[in-house]
Design a protein around this motif. Sequence first.
Motif, short mmCIF file in Angstrom:
data_model
loop_
_atom_site.label_atom_id
_atom_site.label_comp_id
_atom_site.label_asym_id
_atom_site.label_seq_id
_atom_site.Cartn_x
_atom_site.Cartn_y
_atom_site.Cartn_z
N ALA A 33 0.83 -1.21 0.00
CA ALA A 33 0.00 0.00 0.00
C ALA A 33 0.87 1.26 0.00
O ALA A 33 0.60 2.22 -0.74
CB ALA A 33 -0.93 0.00 1.21
N ARG A 34 1.92 1.27 0.82
CA ARG A 34 2.82 2.43 0.85
C ARG A 34 3.61 2.56 -0.44
O ARG A 34 3.88 3.68 -0.90
CB ARG A 34 3.76 2.31 2.05
CG ARG A 34 3.07 2.63 3.36
CD ARG A 34 3.94 2.47 4.58
NE ARG A 34 5.27 3.05 4.46
CZ ARG A 34 6.26 2.75 5.29
NH1 ARG A 34 6.08 1.88 6.28
NH2 ARG A 34 7.44 3.31 5.14
N ALA A 38 3.50 5.72 -2.94
CA ALA A 38 4.73 6.41 -3.33
C ALA A 38 4.87 6.46 -4.85
O ALA A 38 5.31 7.46 -5.41
CB ALA A 38 5.94 5.71 -2.72
N LEU A 39 4.48 5.41 -5.54
CA LEU A 39 4.53 5.40 -7.00
C LEU A 39 3.58 6.44 -7.60
O LEU A 39 3.88 7.04 -8.63
CB LEU A 39 4.18 4.02 -7.54
CG LEU A 39 5.33 3.02 -7.66
CD1 LEU A 39 4.81 1.67 -8.10
CD2 LEU A 39 6.40 3.52 -8.59
N LEU A 40 2.44 6.64 -6.96
CA LEU A 40 1.45 7.60 -7.45
C LEU A 40 1.74 9.03 -6.98
O LEU A 40 1.01 9.96 -7.34
CB LEU A 40 0.06 7.18 -7.02
CG LEU A 40 -0.42 5.84 -7.60
CD1 LEU A 40 -1.75 5.44 -6.99
CD2 LEU A 40 -0.52 5.92 -9.11
N GLY A 41 2.76 9.21 -6.15
CA GLY A 41 3.12 10.55 -5.68
C GLY A 41 2.33 11.02 -4.49
O GLY A 41 2.33 12.22 -4.20
N MET A 42 1.65 10.13 -3.81
CA MET A 42 0.83 10.53 -2.66
C MET A 42 1.34 9.97 -1.35
O MET A 42 0.68 10.05 -0.34
CB MET A 42 -0.61 10.05 -2.88
CG MET A 42 -1.28 10.67 -4.08
SD MET A 42 -2.96 10.12 -4.28
CE MET A 42 -2.71 8.52 -5.01
N VAL A 50 12.70 6.57 -1.63
CA VAL A 50 13.19 5.19 -1.76
C VAL A 50 12.70 4.57 -3.07
O VAL A 50 13.48 3.94 -3.79
CB VAL A 50 12.74 4.34 -0.54
CG1 VAL A 50 12.94 2.85 -0.80
CG2 VAL A 50 13.49 4.76 0.70
N VAL A 51 11.45 4.76 -3.39
CA VAL A 51 10.89 4.13 -4.60
C VAL A 51 11.42 4.80 -5.86
O VAL A 51 11.91 4.11 -6.77
CB VAL A 51 9.34 4.15 -4.56
CG1 VAL A 51 8.77 3.72 -5.88
CG2 VAL A 51 8.84 3.25 -3.45
N TRP A 52 11.35 6.12 -5.94
CA TRP A 52 11.68 6.83 -7.19
C TRP A 52 13.17 7.00 -7.42
O TRP A 52 13.62 7.09 -8.56
CB TRP A 52 10.99 8.20 -7.22
CG TRP A 52 9.54 8.07 -7.55
CD1 TRP A 52 8.49 8.10 -6.67
CD2 TRP A 52 8.96 7.87 -8.84
NE1 TRP A 52 7.31 7.93 -7.33
CE2 TRP A 52 7.56 7.78 -8.68
CE3 TRP A 52 9.48 7.74 -10.12
CZ2 TRP A 52 6.69 7.59 -9.73
CZ3 TRP A 52 8.61 7.54 -11.17
CH2 TRP A 52 7.24 7.47 -10.97
N GLN A 53 13.96 7.10 -6.34
CA GLN A 53 15.39 7.34 -6.50
C GLN A 53 16.25 6.09 -6.40
O GLN A 53 17.39 6.10 -6.86
CB GLN A 53 15.87 8.35 -5.45
CG GLN A 53 15.23 9.70 -5.57
CD GLN A 53 15.62 10.42 -6.85
OE1 GLN A 53 16.76 10.34 -7.29
NE2 GLN A 53 14.66 11.10 -7.46
N VAL A 54 15.73 5.02 -5.80
CA VAL A 54 16.55 3.82 -5.59
C VAL A 54 15.95 2.61 -6.30
O VAL A 54 16.58 2.03 -7.19
CB VAL A 54 16.73 3.54 -4.09
CG1 VAL A 54 17.54 2.27 -3.87
CG2 VAL A 54 17.38 4.71 -3.39
N ARG A 55 14.76 2.23 -5.90
CA ARG A 55 14.23 0.94 -6.35
C ARG A 55 13.77 0.92 -7.80
O ARG A 55 14.08 -0.01 -8.54
CB ARG A 55 13.09 0.49 -5.43
CG ARG A 55 13.60 0.19 -4.03
CD ARG A 55 12.53 -0.36 -3.17
NE ARG A 55 13.04 -0.55 -1.80
CZ ARG A 55 12.31 -0.99 -0.81
NH1 ARG A 55 11.04 -1.27 -1.00
NH2 ARG A 55 12.85 -1.12 0.39
#
Length: 138
Positions: A33-34, A38-42, A50-55
Amino acid sequence: MTRTRWLIPGLVVGIVIALVAACLLGSVPLPPARMAAALLGMGEPGDMLVVWQVRLPRALAALVAGGALGLSGAALQGLLRNPLAEPGVLGVSAMAALFATVALFYGLAALMPFALPLAAIAGALAATAIIAWAAPRT
């Protein structure tokens, strides 16, 4: 109805599942869920970082590198008409490593940021050209 009808949609679904799984895995626990938020920017700023810059970049780089390796193997098999041909067996990887080593040894990598990968690509292309030239023509 052919068997290949579902090949492309199946590959797309598999790629999406692999990307989502790669975004879920890491040293920082991130529930689905988190991760979706994070993928949707909310999501929280830390989760988005963590999601957009690393994973996600790591997962996309792995996807592109794996696809390139698969395509190069398939291209060599088609070019040489040999189902066992692959870049490591034919010396393409070794020639790429040789050219990259020469670029490091003579300091070209310090002069230009892309000198090392360009030298490796040039070595791989040179090895492929030599193999194609030496291959028997039928």
